[in-house]
Motif scaffolding. Structure first.
Motif, PDB file in Angstrom:
ATOM      1  N   GLY A   1      -6.144   1.786 -14.458  1.00 47.68           N
ATOM      2  CA  GLY A   1      -6.853   1.646 -13.192  1.00 47.68           C
ATOM      3  C   GLY A   1      -7.103   0.178 -12.906  1.00 47.68           C
ATOM      4  O   GLY A   1      -7.038  -0.671 -13.802  1.00 47.68           O
TER       5      GLY A   1
ATOM      6  N   GLN B   1     -12.564   6.570  -5.088  1.00 47.88           N
ATOM      7  CA  GLN B   1     -11.656   6.903  -6.188  1.00 47.88           C
ATOM      8  C   GLN B   1     -11.999   8.255  -6.807  1.00 47.88           C
ATOM      9  O   GLN B   1     -13.157   8.534  -7.084  1.00 47.88           O
ATOM     10  CB  GLN B   1     -11.734   5.812  -7.255  1.00 47.88           C
TER      11      GLN B   1
ATOM     12  N   VAL C   1      -6.560   5.902  -1.038  1.00 47.04           N
ATOM     13  CA  VAL C   1      -7.482   5.292  -2.000  1.00 47.04           C
ATOM     14  C   VAL C   1      -7.218   3.802  -2.120  1.00 47.04           C
ATOM     15  O   VAL C   1      -8.145   2.985  -2.159  1.00 47.04           O
ATOM     16  CB  VAL C   1      -7.364   5.982  -3.375  1.00 47.04           C
ATOM     17  N   SER C   2      -5.936   3.416  -2.146  1.00 50.19           N
ATOM     18  CA  SER C   2      -5.596   1.995  -2.278  1.00 50.19           C
ATOM     19  C   SER C   2      -6.140   1.197  -1.101  1.00 50.19           C
ATOM     20  O   SER C   2      -6.650   0.077  -1.277  1.00 50.19           O
ATOM     21  CB  SER C   2      -4.080   1.821  -2.400  1.00 50.19           C
TER      22      SER C   2
ATOM     23  N   LEU D   1      -9.946   0.855  -1.504  1.00 47.17           N
ATOM     24  CA  LEU D   1     -10.281  -0.179  -2.486  1.00 47.17           C
ATOM     25  C   LEU D   1     -10.133  -1.572  -1.897  1.00 47.17           C
ATOM     26  O   LEU D   1     -10.980  -2.456  -2.122  1.00 47.17           O
ATOM     27  CB  LEU D   1      -9.391  -0.033  -3.719  1.00 47.17           C
TER      28      LEU D   1
END
Length: 237
Positions: free
Chosen positions: A31, A47, A151-152, A155
């Motif tokens: 991760g 996440q 999710v990317s 983030l």
């Protein structure tokens, strides 16, 4: 018969193996490190819970088995060939993704979207016959990528200070729900796609139920919404 078809079939199968082997070659990645971002991302709510990533074992194995079956039984098939061409791109990028992710979350996000878009192209081109070996493993792969790609972005949005962690989670979990619902509804088959997105959303619920309940509610609601097109895809078999 076109001689390119067996070559592409062989290449696609070999790339699936390279993709599955890549985690053993980049063992330092567990991760993203919180400090890879200008704003450290400790326990980001976008996440999913860690257990959800175990789905990769099923994805790797099923892709290898499916593409191996296709290489043996459908190396000259036109529909398989059409699917394999974009899938080769997705798997080739996927085989390098972990090595890039260790270095740069930004470039990792770019690559995972390339993986997703090419996987979706392959999924829509997957043969209607042989679903167990073609559309179903590919659906699981593309479904998980749909969630992971969002999710990317979540983030990055929180990690570069463009949004708070909670806002980024709501926005990009919401985006995963929209993409998942649109793709599964338009596809009308390969319910493994919806299953993978729902799997990710449930893991977001579990991760956030106590700490960030609003994110859990969004993810849980999205999982329930996605049940409808997913079940419909099962009935259309």
């Amino acid at each position: 018969m076109p001689t390119a078809r067996p070559l592409i079939a062989t290449l696609c199968f070999l790339l699936s193996i390279a993709f599955a082997v890549s985690p053993f070659l980049v063992q330092d990645f567990a991760g993203f490190d919180p400090n890879q971002f200008p704003v450290p991302q400790d326990d980001p709510p976008v996440q999913p819970a860690g257990y959800a990533f175990a789905i990769w074992g099923v994805i790797y194995g099923w892709l290898i088995l499916g593409l191996g079956w296709g290489l043996w039984n459908a190396r000259h098939d036109g529909q398989w060939h059409d699917m394999r061409k974009p899938l080769c791109l997705s798997l080739a990028v996927g085989a390098t993704w972990l090595a890039v992710a260790v270095i740069s979350p930004l470039w990792a996000a770019v690559l995972i979207w390339i993986m997703l878009l090419s996987a979706l192209a392959a999924l829509f081109l997957a043969p209607v016959a042989d679903q167990t070996w073609a559309a179903w493993p590919l659906g699981l792969y593309a479904g998980w990528l749909s969630a992971a790609s969002c999710v990317s972005l979540g983030l990055l949005a929180a990690g570069y200070g463009w949004m708070s962690q909670t806002t980024a989670a709501i926005v990009f979990v919401g985006l995963a729900i929209v993409i998942g619902g649109f793709v599964q509804g338009a596809l009308g088959r390969a319910p493994t796609y919806g299953i993978a997105v729902i799997w990710a959303l449930v893991a977001v619920v579990i991760e956030n139920l106590d700490a960030t309940p609003v994110v859990a509610y969004v993810a849980g609601g999205g999982a329930l919404v996605l049940l409808l097109p997913t079940l419909k895809a099962f009935r259309s078999r």
